[in-house]
Write a protein that holds these residues in place. Structure first.
Motif, PDB file in Angstrom:
ATOM      1  N   LEU A  78       0.833  -1.208   0.000  1.00  0.00           N
ATOM      2  CA  LEU A  78       0.000   0.000   0.000  1.00  0.00           C
ATOM      3  C   LEU A  78       0.867   1.257   0.000  1.00  0.00           C
ATOM      4  CD1 LEU A  78      -2.876  -0.980   2.468  1.00  0.00           C
ATOM      5  CD2 LEU A  78      -2.959  -0.856  -0.028  1.00  0.00           C
ATOM      6  N   GLY A  79       1.949   1.221   0.767  1.00  0.00           N
ATOM      7  CA  GLY A  79       2.857   2.363   0.781  1.00  0.00           C
ATOM      8  C   GLY A  79       3.517   2.582  -0.571  1.00  0.00           C
ATOM      9  N   PHE A  80       3.962   1.491  -1.190  1.00  0.00           N
ATOM     10  CA  PHE A  80       4.587   1.585  -2.507  1.00  0.00           C
ATOM     11  C   PHE A  80       3.582   2.071  -3.543  1.00  0.00           C
ATOM     12  CE2 PHE A  80       6.322   0.101  -6.502  1.00  0.00           C
ATOM     13  CZ  PHE A  80       7.689   0.289  -6.358  1.00  0.00           C
ATOM     14  N   ALA A  81       2.345   1.562  -3.452  1.00  0.00           N
ATOM     15  CA  ALA A  81       1.304   1.980  -4.387  1.00  0.00           C
ATOM     16  C   ALA A  81       1.021   3.473  -4.249  1.00  0.00           C
ATOM     17  CB  ALA A  81       0.030   1.177  -4.146  1.00  0.00           C
ATOM     18  N   GLY A  82       0.965   3.946  -2.997  1.00  0.00           N
ATOM     19  CA  GLY A  82       0.744   5.372  -2.773  1.00  0.00           C
ATOM     20  C   GLY A  82       1.859   6.223  -3.339  1.00  0.00           C
ATOM     21  N   LEU A  83       3.109   5.786  -3.144  1.00  0.00           N
ATOM     22  CA  LEU A  83       4.242   6.534  -3.678  1.00  0.00           C
ATOM     23  C   LEU A  83       4.238   6.556  -5.203  1.00  0.00           C
ATOM     24  CD1 LEU A  83       7.180   5.395  -1.345  1.00  0.00           C
ATOM     25  CD2 LEU A  83       6.182   7.673  -1.492  1.00  0.00           C
ATOM     26  N   ILE A  93       0.502   2.565  -9.972  1.00  0.00           N
ATOM     27  CA  ILE A  93      -0.941   2.718 -10.164  1.00  0.00           C
ATOM     28  C   ILE A  93      -1.254   4.167 -10.527  1.00  0.00           C
ATOM     29  CG2 ILE A  93      -1.453   0.840  -8.564  1.00  0.00           C
ATOM     30  CD1 ILE A  93      -2.194   2.938  -6.466  1.00  0.00           C
ATOM     31  N   THR A  94      -2.425   4.375 -11.099  1.00  0.00           N
ATOM     32  CA  THR A  94      -2.850   5.724 -11.490  1.00  0.00           C
ATOM     33  C   THR A  94      -3.987   6.237 -10.625  1.00  0.00           C
ATOM     34  OG1 THR A  94      -4.331   4.768 -13.158  1.00  0.00           O
ATOM     35  CG2 THR A  94      -2.106   5.398 -13.871  1.00  0.00           C
ATOM     36  N   PRO A  99     -11.034  -1.017  -6.096  1.00  0.00           N
ATOM     37  CA  PRO A  99     -10.662  -2.092  -7.028  1.00  0.00           C
ATOM     38  C   PRO A  99      -9.163  -2.178  -7.288  1.00  0.00           C
ATOM     39  CG  PRO A  99     -12.571  -0.895  -7.832  1.00  0.00           C
ATOM     40  CD  PRO A  99     -12.035  -0.103  -6.679  1.00  0.00           C
ATOM     41  N   THR A 100      -8.515  -1.010  -7.404  1.00  0.00           N
ATOM     42  CA  THR A 100      -7.079  -1.003  -7.659  1.00  0.00           C
ATOM     43  C   THR A 100      -6.313  -1.558  -6.474  1.00  0.00           C
ATOM     44  OG1 THR A 100      -7.287   0.938  -9.102  1.00  0.00           O
ATOM     45  CG2 THR A 100      -5.099   0.447  -8.234  1.00  0.00           C
ATOM     46  N   VAL A 101      -6.690  -1.142  -5.275  1.00  0.00           N
ATOM     47  CA  VAL A 101      -6.023  -1.615  -4.058  1.00  0.00           C
ATOM     48  C   VAL A 101      -6.193  -3.124  -3.903  1.00  0.00           C
ATOM     49  CG1 VAL A 101      -6.085  -1.554  -1.538  1.00  0.00           C
ATOM     50  CG2 VAL A 101      -6.126   0.584  -2.847  1.00  0.00           C
ATOM     51  N   PHE A 106      -4.152  -8.603  -3.767  1.00  0.00           N
ATOM     52  CA  PHE A 106      -4.534 -10.013  -3.859  1.00  0.00           C
ATOM     53  C   PHE A 106      -4.240 -10.675  -5.201  1.00  0.00           C
ATOM     54  CE2 PHE A 106      -7.279  -8.225  -0.555  1.00  0.00           C
ATOM     55  CZ  PHE A 106      -7.084  -9.145   0.461  1.00  0.00           C
ATOM     56  N   VAL A 107      -4.157  -9.885  -6.266  1.00  0.00           N
ATOM     57  CA  VAL A 107      -4.034 -10.483  -7.597  1.00  0.00           C
ATOM     58  C   VAL A 107      -2.643 -10.287  -8.171  1.00  0.00           C
ATOM     59  CG1 VAL A 107      -4.964 -10.555  -9.938  1.00  0.00           C
ATOM     60  CG2 VAL A 107      -6.490 -10.138  -7.993  1.00  0.00           C
TER      61      VAL A 107
END
Length: 309
Positions: A78-83, A93-94, A99-101, A106-107
């Motif tokens: 989650l931290g990496f996705a936020g960064l 991610i954009t 759904p993205t999280v 999980f996928v």
């Protein structure tokens, strides 16, 4: 399972390579070397991981094992996705919506934490195959495990068949042989076929026999160097090998920070000095951070009483 004194040495080398290939400047200057390292070191890590996982646990104990992987995985992904919303991160991610999280958790994981995702998926299937029907013989259980891995790889996006294969091999070594040292012999000579194969781009795929040869060759010549290492140096290397988990989860902090002191190494066009320093900073910094979390008891945030072993 017989204790193998070389495993910590192997893992120390591999975790150093993990840091190295995540140094952006090194990858930009030496893309082929980076890709060659990527081709063999994660398969080697997966074989060792499959071997080390212990399923002789109660369901509650194994669930705790998974929880101790899941909690830091969730926090760091989650931290990496936020960064990645604000930094130029590959496969970022954009949008940070539900759904993205759910997808990245999980996928299809993002960043360097996909390995933890593989560990959890393979671990669940491993435990289910070997504990659900305890009266089956070892070959039947191993075959069921293979079928589960293949089925999940073919019909879901949860697992890559090539990653599953190397984990599967490690499990086979544990279940059928029991002693990891029986699959290799300490020798410098295997560095020759390793060197000849690893420079061939067409063999970099994890699904090639050549890469399996590279993994076994690596174990052989790494064991040779392990036998030459003694004293304080051996103790430090083994300590790093025992603590690959905190190094793995925290190393992106230090590889990202390395971008800020890169200008200090402008005098070295090879980028090797910057890479060498960053690997050292990454190893020392991650262990120091883990020690701080242990001392302040913040390691409980990652599901563990202590992060360092």
């Amino acid at each position: 399972m017989k204790y193998n004194k070389d495993l910590d040495f192997f893992r120390a080398i591999l975790i150093g390579l993990v840091i190295l290939i995540h140094i952006v400047n090194f990858g930009n200057i030496y893309p082929d070397i980076k890709n060659a390292i990527l081709a063999f070191f994660m398969p080697a890590f997966l074989v060792i991981t499959g071997y080390l996982v212990n399923i002789e646990k109660t369901l509650r104990q194994f669930a705790l094992y998974l929880w101790r992987i899941w909690l830091p995985y969730m926090v760091l992904v989650l931290g990496f996705a936020g960064l990645s919303l604000y930094l130029p991160v590959r496969d970022g991610i954009t949008s940070f919506d539900v759904p993205t999280v759910l997808n990245v958790l999980f996928v299809k994981s993002i960043g360097p934490y996909w390995f933890l995702h593989v560990m959890m998926v393979c671990g669940i299937l491993y435990y289910a195959a070997f504990r659900a029907l305890p009266k089956l013989d070892i070959t039947a259980k191993y075959s069921l495990f293979a079928a589960l891995l293949i089925g999940v790889s073919l019909f879901t996006p949860l697992l890559d068949i090539h990653a599953a294969f190397y984990y599967f091999l490690g499990v086979g070594v544990r279940q059928y042989i029991g002693d990891f040292s029986r699959i290799y012999k300490a020798s410098l000579c295997p560095i020759l076929p390793f060197g000849l194969l690893i420079v061939q781009r067409e063999y970099w795929g994890w699904g090639t026999i050549a890469m399996l040869v590279c993994v076994v060759s690596f174990l052989c010549f790494a064991a040779y160097f392990s036998s030459l290492t003694t004293g304080r140096t051996k103790q430090v290397i083994d300590y790093i090998g025992r603590n690959t988990f905190p190094i793995y989860i925290f190393h992106p902090i230090f590889t990202m920070l390395s971008k800020y002191y890169l200008p200090l190494f402008g005098f070295d066009p090879t980028g090797l000095l910057h890479a060498f320093v960053t690997v050292g900073v990454g190893l020392g910094g991650t262990l120091a951070l883990a020690l701080l979390l242990d001392r302040t008891r913040l390691s409980y945030l990652f599901g563990r009483k202590r992060i360092l072993r």
